[in-house]
Motif scaffolding. Structure first.
Motif, PDB file in Angstrom:
ATOM      1  N   ALA A 198      15.901  -8.563  16.557  1.00  0.00           N
ATOM      2  CA  ALA A 198      15.213  -9.029  17.765  1.00  0.00           C
ATOM      3  C   ALA A 198      15.130  -7.870  18.743  1.00  0.00           C
ATOM      4  O   ALA A 198      16.087  -7.108  18.909  1.00  0.00           O
ATOM      5  N   THR A 199      13.970  -7.737  19.378  1.00  0.00           N
ATOM      6  CA  THR A 199      13.804  -6.732  20.421  1.00  0.00           C
ATOM      7  C   THR A 199      12.916  -7.305  21.513  1.00  0.00           C
ATOM      8  O   THR A 199      12.102  -8.204  21.267  1.00  0.00           O
ATOM      9  N   THR A 200      13.083  -6.809  22.734  1.00  0.00           N
ATOM     10  CA  THR A 200      12.320  -7.324  23.874  1.00  0.00           C
ATOM     11  C   THR A 200      12.143  -6.253  24.927  1.00  0.00           C
ATOM     12  O   THR A 200      12.978  -5.343  25.066  1.00  0.00           O
ATOM     13  N   ASP A 201      11.042  -6.390  25.682  1.00  0.00           N
ATOM     14  CA  ASP A 201      10.795  -5.533  26.840  1.00  0.00           C
ATOM     15  C   ASP A 201      11.005  -6.300  28.134  1.00  0.00           C
ATOM     16  O   ASP A 201      10.659  -5.826  29.216  1.00  0.00           O
ATOM     17  N   GLY A 202      11.569  -7.508  28.044  1.00  0.00           N
ATOM     18  CA  GLY A 202      11.794  -8.344  29.211  1.00  0.00           C
ATOM     19  C   GLY A 202      10.675  -9.322  29.481  1.00  0.00           C
ATOM     20  O   GLY A 202      10.814 -10.197  30.335  1.00  0.00           O
ATOM     21  N   GLU A 203       9.569  -9.195  28.751  1.00  0.00           N
ATOM     22  CA  GLU A 203       8.447 -10.112  28.897  1.00  0.00           C
ATOM     23  C   GLU A 203       8.169 -10.872  27.607  1.00  0.00           C
ATOM     24  O   GLU A 203       7.969 -12.081  27.623  1.00  0.00           O
ATOM     25  N   SER A 204       8.121 -10.161  26.490  1.00  0.00           N
ATOM     26  CA  SER A 204       7.923 -10.769  25.174  1.00  0.00           C
ATOM     27  C   SER A 204       9.135 -10.478  24.297  1.00  0.00           C
ATOM     28  O   SER A 204       9.889  -9.533  24.547  1.00  0.00           O
ATOM     29  N   ILE A 205       9.312 -11.307  23.272  1.00  0.00           N
ATOM     30  CA  ILE A 205      10.374 -11.111  22.280  1.00  0.00           C
ATOM     31  C   ILE A 205       9.720 -10.992  20.916  1.00  0.00           C
ATOM     32  O   ILE A 205       8.868 -11.816  20.548  1.00  0.00           O
ATOM     33  N   TRP A 206      10.129  -9.991  20.153  1.00  0.00           N
ATOM     34  CA  TRP A 206       9.702  -9.839  18.763  1.00  0.00           C
ATOM     35  C   TRP A 206      10.911 -10.063  17.864  1.00  0.00           C
ATOM     36  O   TRP A 206      11.961  -9.434  18.073  1.00  0.00           O
ATOM     37  N   ALA A 207      10.777 -10.949  16.887  1.00  0.00           N
ATOM     38  CA  ALA A 207      11.882 -11.267  15.984  1.00  0.00           C
ATOM     39  C   ALA A 207      11.410 -11.095  14.541  1.00  0.00           C
ATOM     40  O   ALA A 207      10.349 -11.610  14.161  1.00  0.00           O
ATOM     41  N   PHE A 208      12.217 -10.390  13.731  1.00  0.00           N
ATOM     42  CA  PHE A 208      11.841 -10.007  12.375  1.00  0.00           C
ATOM     43  C   PHE A 208      12.864 -10.532  11.371  1.00  0.00           C
ATOM     44  O   PHE A 208      14.075 -10.505  11.638  1.00  0.00           O
ATOM     45  N   ARG A 209      12.383 -10.977  10.218  1.00  0.00           N
ATOM     46  CA  ARG A 209      13.253 -11.387   9.117  1.00  0.00           C
ATOM     47  C   ARG A 209      12.758 -10.725   7.831  1.00  0.00           C
ATOM     48  O   ARG A 209      11.665 -11.005   7.354  1.00  0.00           O
ATOM     49  N   TYR A 210      13.585  -9.837   7.284  1.00  0.00           N
ATOM     50  CA  TYR A 210      13.157  -9.090   6.104  1.00  0.00           C
ATOM     51  C   TYR A 210      14.375  -8.526   5.381  1.00  0.00           C
ATOM     52  O   TYR A 210      15.369  -8.158   6.005  1.00  0.00           O
ATOM     53  N   SER A 211      14.288  -8.430   4.056  1.00  0.00           N
ATOM     54  CA  SER A 211      15.260  -7.685   3.260  1.00  0.00           C
ATOM     55  C   SER A 211      14.551  -7.095   2.054  1.00  0.00           C
ATOM     56  O   SER A 211      13.581  -7.669   1.541  1.00  0.00           O
ATOM     57  N   SER A 212      15.018  -5.933   1.602  1.00  0.00           N
ATOM     58  CA  SER A 212      14.420  -5.284   0.450  1.00  0.00           C
ATOM     59  C   SER A 212      14.518  -6.154  -0.796  1.00  0.00           C
ATOM     60  O   SER A 212      13.656  -6.094  -1.674  1.00  0.00           O
ATOM     61  N   GLU A 213      15.551  -6.967  -0.858  1.00  0.00           N
ATOM     62  CA  GLU A 213      15.797  -7.819  -2.018  1.00  0.00           C
ATOM     63  C   GLU A 213      15.005  -9.122  -1.958  1.00  0.00           C
ATOM     64  O   GLU A 213      14.894  -9.841  -2.955  1.00  0.00           O
ATOM     65  N   GLY A 214      14.467  -9.455  -0.770  1.00  0.00           N
ATOM     66  CA  GLY A 214      13.761 -10.719  -0.614  1.00  0.00           C
ATOM     67  C   GLY A 214      14.683 -11.901  -0.408  1.00  0.00           C
ATOM     68  O   GLY A 214      14.291 -13.050  -0.623  1.00  0.00           O
ATOM     69  N   LYS A 215      15.925 -11.627   0.019  1.00  0.00           N
ATOM     70  CA  LYS A 215      16.907 -12.683   0.291  1.00  0.00           C
ATOM     71  C   LYS A 215      17.519 -12.414   1.661  1.00  0.00           C
ATOM     72  O   LYS A 215      18.670 -11.995   1.782  1.00  0.00           O
ATOM     73  N   SER A 216      16.741 -12.687   2.702  1.00  0.00           N
ATOM     74  CA  SER A 216      17.130 -12.288   4.049  1.00  0.00           C
ATOM     75  C   SER A 216      18.153 -13.226   4.666  1.00  0.00           C
ATOM     76  O   SER A 216      18.281 -14.385   4.272  1.00  0.00           O
ATOM     77  N   ARG A 217      18.851 -12.723   5.680  1.00  0.00           N
ATOM     78  CA  ARG A 217      19.752 -13.530   6.487  1.00  0.00           C
ATOM     79  C   ARG A 217      18.955 -14.645   7.176  1.00  0.00           C
ATOM     80  O   ARG A 217      17.760 -14.520   7.434  1.00  0.00           O
TER      81      ARG A 217
END
Length: 286
Positions: A198-217
């Motif tokens: 998760a990352t943010t600039d204080g206005e929007s939030i971007w959230a990512f889900r990915y793993s090289s194996e295709g079995k993400s947290r």
């Protein structure tokens, strides 16, 4: 600069909130499966206990976000309880940490800050012992001195900043993950990347889900408030929030049917004023 061993596959929990200003206590404590509960008894994490420090980042009247880090277990920190009971914010990042190898120290606690940006992560870089030199040398020389701790997460943050996080977060994260994978594969690592970000600039939030194996947290986002009000018209907590309020969490904060949705594998979402978005996530190699 030291970094975690290959077997430091720490499994953390985090939440990101944006919307009506709320008391931080409501996010961290006053939920059935709150982040504080998860610090002792995580339901979906690879480890049940996340007691190797924590961090909270929040936005207020100042130009840059505030940060509070501690190496105390979150469930046992009186200062966190005091702060959470008096601090109100429209955008909050919170993270509890479980480490099996890297040092338990304040500079290793998430979220990390650069200017107005915050960044946090759950997962690990496999083969870091062999790849860390190549990864470090890719960081912009002007950014490198700002790396204070020893985590792979802080390194990823500075790689993303190197690739233009402040201008185009999805593109920067895609290049960062692509570089991690390319570097890992060059060193014989089969699945170099695992994580939610998760990352943010204080206005929007971007959230990512990915793993090289295709079995993400695990990663979930809350249902739109308009829909929840229709489902639960008598729910007082829902009534007090505006339509823009949204949570992204490592695991649901409660069992209210219809309130939580799993982020699809290899995807990223944007929480922003107006219409939120969901897109496929594909790493990019230069």
């Amino acid at each position: 600069m030291p970094f975690p061993r290959d077997d430091d596959r720490r499994i953390c929990r985090w939440l990101a909130y944006s919307g009506s200003p709320v008391l931080v206590e409501e996010l961290l404590y006053n939920r059935q499966n709150s982040l504080i509960v998860q610090s002792l008894h995580s339901r979906l994490g690879a480890e049940e206990t996340n007691g190797d420090g924590f961090g909270v980042g929040w936005y207020g009247e100042q130009e840059t976000p505030g940060l509070f880090h501690s190496i105390e277990p979150a469930w046992n920190d009186r200062n966190l309880r005091e702060l959470a009971g008096h601090l109100t914010s429209p955008l909050v990042f919170a993270h509890i940490r479980a480490s099996t190898g890297s040092p338990v120290q304040q500079t290793n606690c998430h979220p990390f800050r650069h200017g107005k940006w915050l960044f946090m992560h759950n997962g690990f870089l496999d083969g870091l012992h062999d790849t860390k030199r190549d990864l470090i040398l890719e960081v912009d020389p002007d950014l490198y001195p700002d790396i204070e701790g020893t985590t792979d997460t802080e390194l990823m943050f500075h790689l993303a900043l190197t690739y233009g996080l402040e201008d185009d977060p999805p593109a920067a994260i895609a290049r960062m993950v692509g570089f991690v994978e390319t570097t890992g594969h060059a060193h014989g690592v089969e699945f170099p990347f695992q994580g939610t970000i998760a990352t943010t600039d204080g206005e929007s939030i971007w959230a990512f889900r990915y793993s090289s194996e295709g079995k993400s947290r695990s990663l979930f986002f809350s249902t739109e408030l308009r829909t929840l009000r229709e489902l639960y018209p008598e729910n007082e907590e829902i009534k007090g929030l505006d339509d823009e309020s949204r949570l992204v969490v490592s695991e649901p904060l409660g069992d209210l049917p219809g309130a939580w949705n799993e982020v699809p594998e290899a995807s990223y979402g944007v929480i922003q004023p107006g219409q939120d978005e969901m897109h496929p996530f594909v790493p990019v190699t230069a």
